[in-house]
Enzyme design. Structure first.
Site, PDB file in Angstrom:
ATOM      1  CB  CYS A   1      -2.416  -3.902   1.513  1.00  0.00           C
ATOM      2  SG  CYS A   1      -4.024  -4.193   0.749  1.00  0.00           S
TER       3      CYS A   1
ATOM      4  CG  HIS B   1     -11.601  -0.854   0.958  1.00  0.00           C
ATOM      5  ND1 HIS B   1     -11.194  -0.447   2.215  1.00  0.00           N
ATOM      6  CD2 HIS B   1     -10.551  -0.608   0.137  1.00  0.00           C
ATOM      7  CE1 HIS B   1      -9.961   0.019   2.135  1.00  0.00           C
ATOM      8  NE2 HIS B   1      -9.559  -0.070   0.881  1.00  0.00           N
TER       9      HIS B   1
ATOM     10  CB  CYS C   1      -6.404   1.407   2.218  1.00  0.00           C
ATOM     11  SG  CYS C   1      -6.796   1.911   0.543  1.00  0.00           S
TER      12      CYS C   1
END
Lengths: 451, 315, 449
Positions: A437, A402, A104
């Protein structure tokens, strides 16, 4: 652990050479999995994001120093995803490119790596970004079938090939869809975070509050035209599909928990608190950021929003439960602050990626915890608390969604515009702290300052 | 003094199972006849195979398949530049046929097919490397009463000639319903306190597909039908196939990772079997400042404990 | 948009049938393509007196400068690419007869796609009744001639004002526009041209070095305007609402311009347009107000939001942006503002009270803006498209669409590029003498003037 001596003076560029400035960004609206982009590939989406950027900044035929980006879920045919996207774009085909992947954190790490090259003077301009689709994710053949096919292709005789094929069992034919489970633990990211959430005792209400703020902030930013020069519609989608402007605490409170449901019975566990509302949904999308040296931007008559001051990547030992999977930013930030001679309070904006609402909250809780900061971060005491009114002021991943590798570009472009606007309003420099993160216990943090 | 019987090579498990089936029937018959008699004695013999050549390609390929099934990383080399030692679980697998050979002897008093593996403890005293010539020994010992029958230890040892004992494994089996004279005072070694056991926070989760038993059977040679066939499992009272205990223990060992060092103790005790397919929650955590790890695996759904164990570096 | 009827009556068996039945037979129009000759054949210049140097000679001389085959005497064999009738020196209606008879005699030999262009003087307030009659009469004459032309030929007029010379740069630029394929769908129109200093008209990047902003540039006519301005050498900023950004980016990348996602009704739209044009391209020279919306309803059924939205986008946004740009001295170096009006704003259209108001309003403010811009050497004009083949007109029901298409002298709808060419002409430096005008691009539609 945080052994770097603070540099003299506050927030100075750590490398000699030139500044890497953020000129602007572009992304496509993020779509819910199986939504508007159901048939779009990573390359389609990355190219679309790139084309919007080229159009916004008039980069047609331009030979940029480099385009760097990647995707987390990637087909083997997409080995040169970014280069292929460049070739399909209006940029000069002489623009080099390479793929980079850090789960990510892919997008943010791409920003860091491009700005580093700019600061070293190796390139004058570059694009960093990322793309991810869960709707068009690769399907792999099962391990048994894969080994049999490989054996058959390596076999030197017909007999050998037949023998290889004969080893295929019906069960081998079932396809494998990509999983977002951590390979080393078999726990999904949500389950990992549920453990961290339980460990830190983060409440359901606090998480829902973060989620609600994310939706309301993002909706307000859209309504205010904040994204007019940060987003280019794609395939008929003109706004982030996941966004719920009418979300309410009551609605969020009705959602059943989806992660950590087994933890209630555990020693040190807690009732489950993580729902579909305070966790990011599976999303498709792509984003890019245009970076350059100040001189390049000037020569091209391009605006300068901000500069990338510095960045730090951390990793934590989560495999045997010592640290939470998504806690690496908690480690990266103090190291970054120490190197820059900054304090946690020295920021106008905090852009903390909302993998889950509780990721934000556990990170903040960690920084406020004296014991944790001393034993885990090697600090003298708690790093401190932040002014929550400066946190994710235009929404973040809970509302926007996301698409893994695309999140870094979204956040950096947002942060750059925020500090540029703030500096223009106040006439003083503005500064943002960005953190993302990532799977594998990774985390990247960066400092962005108005240019 | 125990008699040492040297075999020319490690026996093939297939044939042993046939004999095991036959002798199990014979023992069952005998037990019926002599029910209640306290005359069960272990054969006073140690099987020995010398010159087990691990340099042959077959062993390397076998190790590769084993690694893939239990998730052991590829060996590589140690910091000292030696090839990494083979995992203890593989040495267990290597010596298993010899232990089985002891258990299928005509004079072995317990039925092979009814035996339940309840505990295992292994020590790697020095690394065994692929290419070493090994001597493998196996014997049975310590037949003792248990609340639910009788227990016996099967001891396997691997020696690297000229270097000494490299591995010692003790596998404890329970023969349910077999009476030894003083069963009244037999200790219950099974973790009977499962009602009170509270699972810790997991650090991992295993998704074990239905074929897990067959996959481990293929690399361990332990083709006990309770692991490989639904019908076989039903015959022994299980609704579905169950995972090999040693598979779960070997996977936990693998997931401890490099922290176990070159030489270590590895223990496991098995509680309720893992019915397949299954999702098993696992906690593998450092056990203290001295190094070493403890592990537990349980059903996340019901909280039922499947196994507990430890991996402790020796150095 | 495919006009199948047009294709059918120009090819094969259907062509013969249509001819026999006397059906209207629209022609393929001659449109501008780089490299094509300005006109398809020799140019006949009428209206001069033999042996006396006059305005016709000046015009003929200028045409020779464009490498054309120019004649001042009709013969019986030549097929004409264009006929230019110079009437600037007439003083009485009685003067018309000669050149008009000459024109009539030559008309039969006008090539397909040919041009008739009158060059005359507009009647002025100070003209004597006779002079005014002579000059105003040209208007009705030209519009009638245009209706007699066939095979894609058009008739238009240059009307000189304020003593502008027939061979002044802007007059010649207008003449050149009417002669060329750029004016394919402009028919029966008279365009006033005043005296102004201007560079000579050219086909070779007339807009080189100019920065143009086109609102509503994502698709349809706006995209075509952007492409045409870019083809003529302009650096183009295409503006459209954020929701149209995907198409907008495609246009921007195609023409190597920049995309600006912006709602023109935003209060700061003018500021953002100017900031973008200045900071990125060094200035703003041409502004094309193309953004527009339709919310058709009979007035009896009109809701306030439908009325207000149309007025806000089509009219108020233009006013606010112009106000800002003029106030901020935002337009520089012989600026050009071209606004999209509509024949609905001239002739009215049932169900379009809001739209008609807005477009007539555009015509109104264009004249006023032209006066303001004159002070800084700029122009403001409007272009009023008739029936143009776009996604929007494709949604009109078939029968109504067919009627609308054939209801013009050219018996067909125009293409977006026809509107774009008119705008590019008005935006060109050579058109400095054209200001406050409404140029209809309608194929001489039956409605309105």
């Amino acid at each position: 652990m945080a052994t770097n001596k603070p540099s003299p003076g506050r927030s100075t560029s750590t490398t000699p050479g030139t500044d890497a400035v953020i000129i602007g960004g572009n992304r496509i609206p993020f779509a819910r999995a199986g939504g508007k982009y159901a048939t779009a590939s990573n390359q389609d989406m990355f190219t679309a994001a790139l084309e919007g950027l080229v159009a916004r900044y008039g980069l047609q035929g331009e030979r940029l120093g480099e385009v760097v980006g990647g995707a987390v879920l990637k087909h083997s045919r997409d080995f040169n995803l970014v280069r292929e996207s460049v070739l399909g774009s209006s940029l000069s085909p002489q623009t080099p490119a390479y793929d980079l992947q850090q789960a990510c954190a892919t997008g943010l790490e791409a920003v860091v790596t491009v700005s580093n090259k700019i600061r070293l003077g190796q390139i004058e301009s570059g694009v960093a970004g990322g793309s991810d689709t869960v709707s068009d994710a690769p399907i792999a053949v099962g391990e048994g079938l894969r080994r049999a096919l490989l054996a058959a292709s390596h076999a030197k005789s017909l007999g050998g090939r037949l023998k290889a094929f004969a080893s295929i069992r019906p069960g081998d034919l079932a396809p494998l869809t990509p999983r977002t489970d951590e390979p080393r633990t078999g726990l999904s990211m949500g389950e990992h975070q549920a453990i961290t959430t339980a460990t830190w005792g983060i409440s359901r209400e606090a998480q829902d509050e973060i989620a609600l703020a994310s939706h309301h902030h993002l909706a307000a930013a859209w309504a205010g035209g904040f994204f007019d020069d940060l987003v280019t519609p794609f395939r008929g989608l003109t706004q982030d599909q996941n966004m719920r402007a009418d979300s309410s605490a009551e609605k969020l409170a009705t959602l059943p928990p989806v992660f950590g449901k087994r933890l209630a019975a555990s020693a040190g566990g807690a009732e489950p608190t993580m729902t579909a509302g305070n966790s990011t949904p599976l999303t498709d999308g792509a984003s890019v950021v245009l970076l350059g040296s100040r001189a390049w931007a000037e020569a091209k008559d391009l605006p300068v929003l901000a500069r990338v001051v510095d960045a730090e990547t951390a990793a934590v030992d989560y495999v045997h439960g010592h640290e939470g999977l998504l806690m690496a930013p908690a480690h990266a930030v103090p190291r970054l602050l120490a190197r820059q001679g900054l304090e946690l309070g020295d920021f106008d904006f905090y852009e903390i990626h909302e993998a889950f609402a509780s990721t934000v909250l556990t990170t903040l809780a960690a920084w406020e915890d004296d014991e944790y900061c001393r034993t885990e971060l090697g600090l003298d005491g708690a790093l401190g608390a932040i002014d929550r009114s400066r946190l994710n002021v235009n929404g973040s991943s809970l509302a926007a969604g996301h698409p893994f590798a695309a999140t870094g570009g979204r956040i950096v472009a947002t942060a750059a515009k925020l500090v540029a606007q703030r500096a223009a309003e106040t006439g003083r420099p503005a500064r943002a702290l960005v953190s993302v993160c990532a799977a594998g216990g990774l985390g990247v943090a960066a400092v962005i300052e108005s240019a | 003094m125990t008699r040492v019987e040297t075999l020319p090579a490690l026996p093939a498990l297939g044939g042993l199972y046939a004999r095991g089936l036959a002798s199990s029937g014979r023992i069952a018959v005998r037990r019926t006849v002599s029910s209640g008699a306290g005359d069960l004695v272990l054969p006073d013999v140690t099987y020995r195979v010398a010159g087990v050549d691990t340099s042959v390609p077959d062993v390397a390929a076998h190790l590769e398949r084993y690694r893939r099934v239990v998730g052991e990383p590829a060996g590589g080399t140690t910091s000292a530049g030696n090839p990494a030692g083979v995992p203890a679980g593989f040495l267990h697998v290597l010596a298993f046929p010899l232990a089985t050979a002891v258990m299928v002897r005509g004079d072995f008093p317990l039925p092979l097919l009814g035996l339940v593996h309840v505990e295992n403890s292994a020590a790697v005293l020095r690394p065994v490397r692929l290419g070493d010539q090994l001597e493998v020994r196996a014997h049975a010992t310590n037949l003792r009463p248990h609340r639910r029958g009788a227990q016996v230890d099967l001891v396997t040892e691997v020696t690297v000639p000229g270097e000494g004992l490299a591995y010692r494994g003790v596998s404890t089996y329970l023969a349910k319903g077999v009476d030894l004279p003083d069963t009244s005072s037999a200790p219950g070694t099974e973790p009977d306190a499962r009602g009170e056991w509270v699972p810790p926070l997991p650090t991992a989760r295993w998704s074990l597909p239905a074929g897990t038993g067959r996959a481990y059977a293929a690399v361990s040679g332990d083709r006990n039908p309770i692991h490989t066939s639904a019908l076989g499992a039903k015959a022994f009272g299980f609704p579905r196939t169950i995972a090999h205990g040693m598979y779960t223990a070997a996977r936990a060992l693998a997931e401890v990772g490099t922290g176990r060092g070159e030489t270590y103790d590895w223990t496991v005790s098995f509680a309720k079997p893992v019915l397949l397919p299954s999702t098993v929650d696992v906690a593998i955590r450092p056990s203290g400042p001295g190094g070493g790890f403890t592990y537990q695996a349980w059903s996340g759904r019901s909280g039922t404990l499947h196994l507990t164990g430890a991996v402790t570096p020796r150095s | 948009m495919a006009d199948r009827y047009l294709t059918a009556v120009n090819s094969g068996v259907t062509k013969t049938v249509a001819k026999k039945l006397g059906l209207p037979r629209p022609a393929h129009l001659r449109r501008y393509r780089a490299g094509d000759p300005l006109v398809p054949g020799p140019v006949l210049v009428l209206g001069g007196k033999p042996g006396v140097p006059d305005a016709a000679d000046d015009v003929a001389h200028a045409l020779l400068g464009w490498d054309l085959d120019v004649r001042q005497n009709a013969d019986a064999d030549t097929r004409w690419g264009a006929i230019v009738v110079v009437l600037t020196e007439i003083t009485s209606p009685a003067d018309l007869s000669g050149p008009v008879m000459d024109l009539g005699g030559a008309l039969r030999r006008l090539l397909p796609g040919g041009r008739v262009v009158t060059v005359s003087r507009a009647a002025g307030d100070d003209d004597s009744p006779t002079l005014a009659a002579a000059r105003e009469g040209v208007d009705g004459f030209l519009r009638s001639v245009a209706k007699e032309l066939r095979a894609g030929a058009t008739g238009n007029g240059v009307q000189l004002t304020d003593g502008a010379a027939p061979d002044s740069p802007s007059a010649l630029a207008a003449l050149r526009f009417f002669l060329s394929g750029r004016s394919a769908f402009v028919d029966g129109q008279l365009l006033e041209v005043g005296p102004a200093e201007a560079p000579a008209a050219t086909d070779d990047s007339p807009l080189a070095g100019r920065v143009a902003v086109v609102t509503g540039g994502a698709r349809g006519i706006g995209a075509s305007i952007a492409r045409t301005l870019a083809r003529d050498g302009a650096t183009v900023v295409v503006v459209d609402v954020p929701a149209a950004g995907e198409a907008l980016a495609k246009v921007a990348n195609e023409i190597r311009g920049t995309a600006l996602q912006l709602d023109v009704t935003a209060p700061d739209a003018g500021a953002r347009i100017l900031e973008h044009a200045r900071s990125r391209h060094g200035g703003l020279h041409v502004l094309v107000h193309n953004a527009g919306i339709l919310r058709d309803k009979l007035l009896a059924n009109m809701s306030p939001d439908k009325w207000d939205a149309v007025i806000a986008v089509n009219l108020l946004a233009q006013l606010r942006i112009n106000d800002y740009l003029l106030g901020a001295n935002g337009l520089s170096d012989a600026p050009r503002i071209v606004s999209l009006a509509s024949t609905s704003g001239i002739a009215g259209n049932r169900g379009q009270t809001n739209y008609g108001y807005s477009k007539a309003g555009v015509i109104g403010h264009t004249r006023a803006t032209a006066r303001l811009l004159r002070e800084v050497g700029g122009t403001a004009n409007a272009v009023a498209p008739g029936f143009i083949e776009t996604d929007m007109t494709a949604s009109i029901p078939f029968a109504a669409r067919e009627v609308a298409r054939r209801a013009s002298s050219l018996q067909q709808g125009g293409q977006p590029v026809d509107v774009a060419e008119a705008i590019a002409f008005l935006a060109s430096p050579a058109a400095a003498g054209v200001s406050g005008q409404v140029l209809r691009v309608c194929g001489q539609n039956l409605v309105g003037r």
